[in-house]
Design a protein around this motif. Structure first.
Motif, PDB file in Angstrom:
ATOM      1  N   SER A  16       0.834  -1.201   0.000  1.00 29.45           N
ATOM      2  CA  SER A  16       0.000   0.000   0.000  1.00 29.45           C
ATOM      3  C   SER A  16       0.870   1.252   0.000  1.00 29.45           C
ATOM      4  O   SER A  16       2.066   1.205   0.287  1.00 29.45           O
ATOM      5  N   ILE A  17       0.235   2.364  -0.340  1.00 30.40           N
ATOM      6  CA  ILE A  17       0.907   3.657  -0.337  1.00 30.40           C
ATOM      7  C   ILE A  17      -0.088   4.700   0.153  1.00 30.40           C
ATOM      8  O   ILE A  17      -1.274   4.651  -0.183  1.00 30.40           O
ATOM      9  N   GLU A  18       0.381   5.607   0.977  1.00 33.07           N
ATOM     10  CA  GLU A  18      -0.454   6.701   1.455  1.00 33.07           C
ATOM     11  C   GLU A  18       0.012   7.981   0.778  1.00 33.07           C
ATOM     12  O   GLU A  18       1.209   8.286   0.755  1.00 33.07           O
ATOM     13  N   LEU A  19      -0.951   8.706   0.202  1.00 29.31           N
ATOM     14  CA  LEU A  19      -0.658   9.936  -0.533  1.00 29.31           C
ATOM     15  C   LEU A  19      -1.369  11.111   0.120  1.00 29.31           C
ATOM     16  O   LEU A  19      -2.432  10.947   0.712  1.00 29.31           O
ATOM     17  N   ALA A  20      -0.782  12.297  -0.039  1.00 31.00           N
ATOM     18  CA  ALA A  20      -1.412  13.535   0.424  1.00 31.00           C
ATOM     19  C   ALA A  20      -1.197  14.592  -0.646  1.00 31.00           C
ATOM     20  O   ALA A  20      -0.257  14.519  -1.437  1.00 31.00           O
ATOM     21  N   TRP A  21      -2.088  15.580  -0.681  1.00 33.51           N
ATOM     22  CA  TRP A  21      -1.976  16.654  -1.662  1.00 33.51           C
ATOM     23  C   TRP A  21      -2.572  17.922  -1.072  1.00 33.51           C
ATOM     24  O   TRP A  21      -3.273  17.896  -0.071  1.00 33.51           O
ATOM     25  N   ASP A  22      -2.272  19.042  -1.731  1.00 39.55           N
ATOM     26  CA  ASP A  22      -2.841  20.330  -1.350  1.00 39.55           C
ATOM     27  C   ASP A  22      -4.014  20.624  -2.269  1.00 39.55           C
ATOM     28  O   ASP A  22      -3.896  20.536  -3.496  1.00 39.55           O
ATOM     29  N   SER A  23      -5.126  20.982  -1.681  1.00 34.60           N
ATOM     30  CA  SER A  23      -6.352  21.220  -2.436  1.00 34.60           C
ATOM     31  C   SER A  23      -6.325  22.587  -3.110  1.00 34.60           C
ATOM     32  O   SER A  23      -5.932  23.572  -2.502  1.00 34.60           O
ATOM     33  N   PRO A  24      -6.764  22.652  -4.378  1.00 29.60           N
ATOM     34  CA  PRO A  24      -6.835  23.942  -5.057  1.00 29.60           C
ATOM     35  C   PRO A  24      -8.074  24.748  -4.698  1.00 29.60           C
ATOM     36  O   PRO A  24      -8.195  25.900  -5.084  1.00 29.60           O
ATOM     37  N   GLY A  25      -9.020  24.133  -4.005  1.00 24.95           N
ATOM     38  CA  GLY A  25     -10.239  24.869  -3.662  1.00 24.95           C
ATOM     39  C   GLY A  25     -11.471  24.008  -3.673  1.00 24.95           C
ATOM     40  O   GLY A  25     -11.537  23.009  -2.988  1.00 24.95           O
ATOM     41  N   ALA A  26     -12.429  24.364  -4.510  1.00 22.29           N
ATOM     42  CA  ALA A  26     -13.793  23.845  -4.404  1.00 22.29           C
ATOM     43  C   ALA A  26     -14.045  22.564  -5.196  1.00 22.29           C
ATOM     44  O   ALA A  26     -15.034  22.472  -5.900  1.00 22.29           O
ATOM     45  N   ALA A  27     -13.185  21.578  -5.104  1.00 22.02           N
ATOM     46  CA  ALA A  27     -13.423  20.319  -5.806  1.00 22.02           C
ATOM     47  C   ALA A  27     -14.587  19.572  -5.165  1.00 22.02           C
ATOM     48  O   ALA A  27     -14.729  19.561  -3.943  1.00 22.02           O
ATOM     49  N   THR A  28     -15.437  18.964  -5.995  1.00 22.42           N
ATOM     50  CA  THR A  28     -16.512  18.133  -5.462  1.00 22.42           C
ATOM     51  C   THR A  28     -16.005  16.731  -5.145  1.00 22.42           C
ATOM     52  O   THR A  28     -16.529  16.051  -4.279  1.00 22.42           O
ATOM     53  N   GLU A  29     -14.974  16.306  -5.857  1.00 24.17           N
ATOM     54  CA  GLU A  29     -14.305  15.038  -5.559  1.00 24.17           C
ATOM     55  C   GLU A  29     -12.946  15.033  -6.238  1.00 24.17           C
ATOM     56  O   GLU A  29     -12.616  15.921  -7.022  1.00 24.17           O
ATOM     57  N   TYR A  30     -12.155  14.020  -5.909  1.00 25.67           N
ATOM     58  CA  TYR A  30     -10.857  13.804  -6.553  1.00 25.67           C
ATOM     59  C   TYR A  30     -10.844  12.415  -7.175  1.00 25.67           C
ATOM     60  O   TYR A  30     -11.432  11.477  -6.622  1.00 25.67           O
ATOM     61  N   VAL A  31     -10.184  12.297  -8.312  1.00 27.09           N
ATOM     62  CA  VAL A  31      -9.955  11.007  -8.937  1.00 27.09           C
ATOM     63  C   VAL A  31      -8.463  10.725  -8.831  1.00 27.09           C
ATOM     64  O   VAL A  31      -7.638  11.510  -9.307  1.00 27.09           O
ATOM     65  N   VAL A  32      -8.132   9.621  -8.183  1.00 28.16           N
ATOM     66  CA  VAL A  32      -6.750   9.180  -8.056  1.00 28.16           C
ATOM     67  C   VAL A  32      -6.572   8.024  -9.027  1.00 28.16           C
ATOM     68  O   VAL A  32      -7.247   6.999  -8.920  1.00 28.16           O
ATOM     69  N   SER A  33      -5.691   8.207  -9.996  1.00 29.92           N
ATOM     70  CA  SER A  33      -5.456   7.219 -11.047  1.00 29.92           C
ATOM     71  C   SER A  33      -4.057   6.638 -10.856  1.00 29.92           C
ATOM     72  O   SER A  33      -3.110   7.382 -10.621  1.00 29.92           O
ATOM     73  N   TYR A  34      -3.939   5.315 -10.954  1.00 30.24           N
ATOM     74  CA  TYR A  34      -2.620   4.700 -10.774  1.00 30.24           C
ATOM     75  C   TYR A  34      -2.512   3.445 -11.618  1.00 30.24           C
ATOM     76  O   TYR A  34      -3.500   2.771 -11.895  1.00 30.24           O
ATOM     77  N   GLN A  35      -1.287   3.167 -12.069  1.00 35.30           N
ATOM     78  CA  GLN A  35      -1.031   1.958 -12.833  1.00 35.30           C
ATOM     79  C   GLN A  35       0.440   1.608 -12.723  1.00 35.30           C
ATOM     80  O   GLN A  35       1.280   2.488 -12.499  1.00 35.30           O
ATOM     81  N   PRO A  36       0.779   0.321 -12.876  1.00 32.78           N
ATOM     82  CA  PRO A  36       2.187  -0.062 -12.857  1.00 32.78           C
ATOM     83  C   PRO A  36       2.964   0.681 -13.946  1.00 32.78           C
ATOM     84  O   PRO A  36       2.444   0.921 -15.039  1.00 32.78           O
ATOM     85  N   ALA A  37       4.203   1.059 -13.640  1.00 33.47           N
ATOM     86  CA  ALA A  37       5.017   1.839 -14.573  1.00 33.47           C
ATOM     87  C   ALA A  37       5.456   1.014 -15.782  1.00 33.47           C
ATOM     88  O   ALA A  37       5.726   1.564 -16.839  1.00 33.47           O
ATOM     89  N   GLY A  38       5.522  -0.298 -15.661  1.00 32.58           N
ATOM     90  CA  GLY A  38       5.955  -1.151 -16.772  1.00 32.58           C
ATOM     91  C   GLY A  38       4.860  -1.355 -17.799  1.00 32.58           C
ATOM     92  O   GLY A  38       3.717  -0.954 -17.602  1.00 32.58           O
ATOM     93  N   PRO A  39       5.198  -1.992 -18.915  1.00 35.37           N
ATOM     94  CA  PRO A  39       4.202  -2.232 -19.966  1.00 35.37           C
ATOM     95  C   PRO A  39       3.129  -3.230 -19.515  1.00 35.37           C
ATOM     96  O   PRO A  39       3.394  -4.124 -18.723  1.00 35.37           O
ATOM     97  N   GLY A  40       1.921  -3.020 -20.023  1.00 32.76           N
ATOM     98  CA  GLY A  40       0.846  -3.989 -19.800  1.00 32.76           C
ATOM     99  C   GLY A  40       0.089  -3.848 -18.511  1.00 32.76           C
ATOM    100  O   GLY A  40      -0.789  -4.659 -18.224  1.00 32.76           O
ATOM    101  N   GLY A  41       0.388  -2.830 -17.718  1.00 35.31           N
ATOM    102  CA  GLY A  41      -0.317  -2.668 -16.455  1.00 35.31           C
ATOM    103  C   GLY A  41      -1.668  -2.014 -16.643  1.00 35.31           C
ATOM    104  O   GLY A  41      -1.829  -1.125 -17.474  1.00 35.31           O
ATOM    105  N   SER A  42      -2.649  -2.459 -15.895  1.00 38.77           N
ATOM    106  CA  SER A  42      -3.993  -1.877 -15.972  1.00 38.77           C
ATOM    107  C   SER A  42      -4.055  -0.587 -15.174  1.00 38.77           C
ATOM    108  O   SER A  42      -3.504  -0.489 -14.084  1.00 38.77           O
ATOM    109  N   GLN A  43      -4.764   0.397 -15.723  1.00 39.36           N
ATOM    110  CA  GLN A  43      -4.981   1.644 -15.003  1.00 39.36           C
ATOM    111  C   GLN A  43      -6.158   1.469 -14.062  1.00 39.36           C
ATOM    112  O   GLN A  43      -7.215   0.972 -14.462  1.00 39.36           O
TER     113      GLN A  43
END
Length: 79
Positions: A16-43
């Motif tokens: 697992s990995i824990e991430l944090a970020w600074d909010s730009p303001g009035a977002a209704t939600e955030y989408v966190v997208s991740y995939q393996p860096a190598g070829p063939g990984g699913s997003q």
């Protein structure tokens, strides 16, 4: 619309990995997208409420590098 800023890793373990970020303001939600860096990984994506500024992504493969992006969403429009 401004995207989230200062995405950083605040915790890491074998599966697992824990991430944090600074909010730009009035977002209704955030989408966190991740995939393996190598070829063939699913997003994969997780959506979190707009008042969140951290997330823990679980069920990652140990020893695998991942590319991670985060997007602010306001009225179904991504930053």
């Amino acid at each position: 619309m401004a995207p989230p800023e200062n995405l950083r890793v605040t915790g890491i373990s074998d599966g697992s990995i824990e991430l944090a970020w600074d909010s730009p303001g009035a977002a209704t939600e955030y989408v966190v997208s991740y995939q393996p860096a190598g070829p063939g990984g699913s997003q994969l994506q997780q959506r979190v409420p707009g008042d969140w500024s951290t997330i823990t992504i679980t069920e990652l493969e140990p020893g695998v590098a991942y590319n991670v992006s985060i997007y602010a969403v306001i009225s179904d429009v991504l930053s």
